[in-house]
Design a protein around this motif. Structure first.
Motif, PDB file in Angstrom:
ATOM      1  N   SER A  16      46.187  39.781  30.206  1.00  0.00           N
ATOM      2  CA  SER A  16      46.311  39.337  31.605  1.00  0.00           C
ATOM      3  C   SER A  16      47.691  38.759  31.877  1.00  0.00           C
ATOM      4  O   SER A  16      48.283  39.005  32.934  1.00  0.00           O
ATOM      5  N   ARG A  17      48.206  37.980  30.916  1.00  0.00           N
ATOM      6  CA  ARG A  17      49.536  37.382  31.105  1.00  0.00           C
ATOM      7  C   ARG A  17      50.599  38.456  31.298  1.00  0.00           C
ATOM      8  O   ARG A  17      51.445  38.364  32.204  1.00  0.00           O
ATOM      9  N   LEU A  18      50.563  39.499  30.458  1.00  0.00           N
ATOM     10  CA  LEU A  18      51.557  40.549  30.551  1.00  0.00           C
ATOM     11  C   LEU A  18      51.502  41.241  31.911  1.00  0.00           C
ATOM     12  O   LEU A  18      52.538  41.425  32.567  1.00  0.00           O
ATOM     13  N   VAL A  19      50.308  41.621  32.348  1.00  0.00           N
ATOM     14  CA  VAL A  19      50.182  42.347  33.619  1.00  0.00           C
ATOM     15  C   VAL A  19      50.649  41.491  34.788  1.00  0.00           C
ATOM     16  O   VAL A  19      51.319  41.975  35.704  1.00  0.00           O
ATOM     17  N   HIS A  20      50.328  40.222  34.767  1.00  0.00           N
ATOM     18  CA  HIS A  20      50.651  39.341  35.885  1.00  0.00           C
ATOM     19  C   HIS A  20      52.122  38.937  35.936  1.00  0.00           C
ATOM     20  O   HIS A  20      52.602  38.493  36.979  1.00  0.00           O
ATOM     21  N   THR A  21      52.847  39.098  34.837  1.00  0.00           N
ATOM     22  CA  THR A  21      54.266  38.702  34.821  1.00  0.00           C
ATOM     23  C   THR A  21      55.225  39.884  34.809  1.00  0.00           C
ATOM     24  O   THR A  21      56.428  39.699  35.002  1.00  0.00           O
ATOM     25  N   SER A  22      54.711  41.079  34.611  1.00  0.00           N
ATOM     26  CA  SER A  22      55.567  42.254  34.487  1.00  0.00           C
ATOM     27  C   SER A  22      55.852  42.900  35.836  1.00  0.00           C
ATOM     28  O   SER A  22      54.982  42.966  36.709  1.00  0.00           O
ATOM     29  N   ALA A  23      57.064  43.424  35.991  1.00  0.00           N
ATOM     30  CA  ALA A  23      57.411  44.156  37.214  1.00  0.00           C
ATOM     31  C   ALA A  23      56.656  45.471  37.305  1.00  0.00           C
ATOM     32  O   ALA A  23      56.516  46.033  38.404  1.00  0.00           O
ATOM     33  N   THR A  24      56.153  45.979  36.178  1.00  0.00           N
ATOM     34  CA  THR A  24      55.375  47.218  36.189  1.00  0.00           C
ATOM     35  C   THR A  24      53.871  46.962  36.106  1.00  0.00           C
ATOM     36  O   THR A  24      53.085  47.897  35.937  1.00  0.00           O
ATOM     37  N   GLY A  25      53.469  45.711  36.244  1.00  0.00           N
ATOM     38  CA  GLY A  25      52.053  45.384  36.220  1.00  0.00           C
ATOM     39  C   GLY A  25      51.374  45.723  37.535  1.00  0.00           C
ATOM     40  O   GLY A  25      51.916  45.485  38.606  1.00  0.00           O
ATOM     41  N   THR A  26      50.192  46.308  37.467  1.00  0.00           N
ATOM     42  CA  THR A  26      49.369  46.581  38.637  1.00  0.00           C
ATOM     43  C   THR A  26      47.916  46.261  38.289  1.00  0.00           C
ATOM     44  O   THR A  26      47.568  46.106  37.113  1.00  0.00           O
ATOM     45  N   TRP A  27      47.076  46.205  39.312  1.00  0.00           N
ATOM     46  CA  TRP A  27      45.650  45.969  39.059  1.00  0.00           C
ATOM     47  C   TRP A  27      45.092  47.001  38.093  1.00  0.00           C
ATOM     48  O   TRP A  27      44.241  46.689  37.260  1.00  0.00           O
ATOM     49  N   PHE A  28      45.585  48.212  38.142  1.00  0.00           N
ATOM     50  CA  PHE A  28      45.029  49.302  37.357  1.00  0.00           C
ATOM     51  C   PHE A  28      45.287  49.152  35.859  1.00  0.00           C
ATOM     52  O   PHE A  28      44.758  49.930  35.057  1.00  0.00           O
ATOM     53  N   GLN A  29      46.112  48.191  35.464  1.00  0.00           N
ATOM     54  CA  GLN A  29      46.381  47.943  34.050  1.00  0.00           C
ATOM     55  C   GLN A  29      45.735  46.656  33.546  1.00  0.00           C
ATOM     56  O   GLN A  29      45.964  46.242  32.410  1.00  0.00           O
ATOM     57  N   PRO A  31      42.555  43.932  32.459  1.00  0.00           N
ATOM     58  CA  PRO A  31      41.263  44.018  31.769  1.00  0.00           C
ATOM     59  C   PRO A  31      40.127  44.370  32.724  1.00  0.00           C
ATOM     60  O   PRO A  31      39.199  45.089  32.362  1.00  0.00           O
ATOM     61  N   GLU A  32      40.217  43.863  33.960  1.00  0.00           N
ATOM     62  CA  GLU A  32      39.164  44.146  34.946  1.00  0.00           C
ATOM     63  C   GLU A  32      39.102  45.639  35.283  1.00  0.00           C
ATOM     64  O   GLU A  32      38.015  46.202  35.466  1.00  0.00           O
ATOM     65  N   ALA A  33      40.269  46.277  35.377  1.00  0.00           N
ATOM     66  CA  ALA A  33      40.290  47.716  35.653  1.00  0.00           C
ATOM     67  C   ALA A  33      39.658  48.486  34.491  1.00  0.00           C
ATOM     68  O   ALA A  33      38.863  49.418  34.706  1.00  0.00           O
ATOM     69  N   TYR A  34      40.020  48.108  33.267  1.00  0.00           N
ATOM     70  CA  TYR A  34      39.431  48.770  32.101  1.00  0.00           C
ATOM     71  C   TYR A  34      37.905  48.647  32.133  1.00  0.00           C
ATOM     72  O   TYR A  34      37.180  49.630  31.923  1.00  0.00           O
ATOM     73  N   GLU A  35      37.409  47.453  32.403  1.00  0.00           N
ATOM     74  CA  GLU A  35      35.963  47.230  32.412  1.00  0.00           C
ATOM     75  C   GLU A  35      35.291  47.986  33.550  1.00  0.00           C
ATOM     76  O   GLU A  35      34.145  48.444  33.419  1.00  0.00           O
ATOM     77  N   PHE A  36      35.988  48.120  34.671  1.00  0.00           N
ATOM     78  CA  PHE A  36      35.455  48.879  35.804  1.00  0.00           C
ATOM     79  C   PHE A  36      35.245  50.343  35.406  1.00  0.00           C
ATOM     80  O   PHE A  36      34.171  50.912  35.615  1.00  0.00           O
TER      81      PHE A  36
END
Length: 363
Positions: A16-29, A31-36
């Motif tokens: 979660s930390r990586l996705v939320h701090t990265s310029a290339t992070g999106t919802w689709f990357q 943990p919630e997207a994976y679980e969906f």
């Protein structure tokens, strides 16, 4: 040391930390997207692979601890018909992988090779190809994507291993990003035609509302007909959209006129952007209500109202190829960007058959 990680090895907090701090992070990357995607095994075979590192350049921050540097979430499509599955199975990474902003070429290559290796383990469902549908700029890592190929030395009849597949080829693909930080400027950037259409629709009594489940079902019927008549591509079944609604993993806005659903949109949202996943409307039947236009603008307004700086319109086709959807989207004042796609083909003949099949379906 750099290490490739599978699902059970990835720390969820680090993820979660990586996705939320990265310029290339999106919802689709996330943990919630994976679980969906994981929650619908009849439609998807979800996957995630990560890469962690404690390279010397990072030791001042993390010591000997491995820090997650990249993650790639996606799914392999599933079809009930075994013949259709054989010819259409593909691995899709929506939005593209998520990398730390200072991710190295070595880390990127290891991550993407790790993904290919993971795909080789899916003996009965190994995809024909892997495709990343990029929402952000990956240009500084393009060489790493292209150079992560193997060097197959095999006789034609020997099994093909994913690790021997070539690197990821870059294919141009367009998109529109709409700046939603200032509502007044957002409105001014609309074409004059779009402004008139939205004003006329509002004066006629159109309203935008959050839906009940029955509204989602009615909206799906509109979307299904649009895909049959115009898009001419397969559409996910209603269960996918109802699952997204019931679980809260996607949001919906409906366009209503005289109490009836005449259009709407399904979208995802993270801290930065709203992603307009599916939009449709009964535009021919309600010519003065412009339901598709109203639905698209409603997503932009939602982004502005909830402090998101961008509305991602999720695709505008290939440069130089006529695409009616691009003509529709370009009048909403967004920036035309070309972040493309990376494609790694495991079975070239089946891939070409699939490309030809899509062209035939679209006429």
């Amino acid at each position: 040391m750099i290490k490739v990680l599978t699902y059970n090895e990835i720390d969820r907090g680090e993820w979660s930390r990586l996705v939320h701090t990265s310029a290339t992070g999106t919802w689709f990357q996330t943990p919630e997207a994976y679980e969906f995607f994981e929650s619908m095994p009849n439609l998807f075979r979800s996957f995630v692979v990560g890469v962690a590192s404690n390279l010397p350049s990072l030791q001042g921050r993390v010591g000997d601890r491995l820090l997650l540097r990249g993650v790639c979430v996606g799914y392999v499509t599933v079809e009930k018909n075994p013949i259709k599955q054989y010819f259409t199975r593909r691995a899709i990474i929506i939005g593209g992988p998520c990398f730390a902003d200072d991710c190295t070429a070595e880390e990127v290559e290891l991550l993407m090779n790790g993904l290919k290796e993971l795909m080789s383990e899916r003996i009965n469902g190994a995809p024909i190809y892997i495709e990343t549908r990029n929402f952000n700029d990956y240009s500084k890592w393009r060489n790493a994507f292209e150079h992560c190929g193997g060097h197959p030395r095999r006789r034609p009849l020997l099994p093909f291993r994913w690790k021997d597949a070539p690197g990821f080829e870059y294919k141009k693909h367009l998109n529109f990003h709409v700046d939603c930080t200032d509502k007044e400027k957002m409105w001014e950037r609309l074409s004059k035609t779009r402004q008139k259409q939205i004003r006329r629709a509002m004066r006629s009594g159109v309203e935008v509302v959050e839906p009940a489940e029955e509204d989602v079902k009615k909206w799906y019927a509109i979307l299904q007909e649009m895909y049959r008549q115009k898009v001419k591509l397969p559409l996910l079944p209603m269960d996918f959209f109802l699952n997204a609604y019931r679980s809260g993993n996607a949001k919906y806005l409906m366009v209503k006129y005289n109490g009836e659903v005449i259009g709407g949109l399904m979208f995802e949202m993270d801290e930065k952007s709203v992603y307009e996943w599916y939009v449709c409307g009964l535009d021919s039947a309600y010519e003065r209500q412009y339901p598709s236009v109203v639905a698209t603008y409603a997503g932009m307004e939602y982004a502005n109202a909830h402090g998101r700086r961008c509305c991602d319109l999720m695709g505008a086709g290939e440069p130089g190829v006529h695409y009616g959807v691009r003509d529709f989207k370009e009048r909403f004042g967004g920036e035309l960007v070309e972040y493309g796609r990376f494609v790694c083909v495991r079975e070239p003949i089946l891939y070409k058959i699939g490309v030809l099949g899509v062209k035939m379906m679209r006429g």
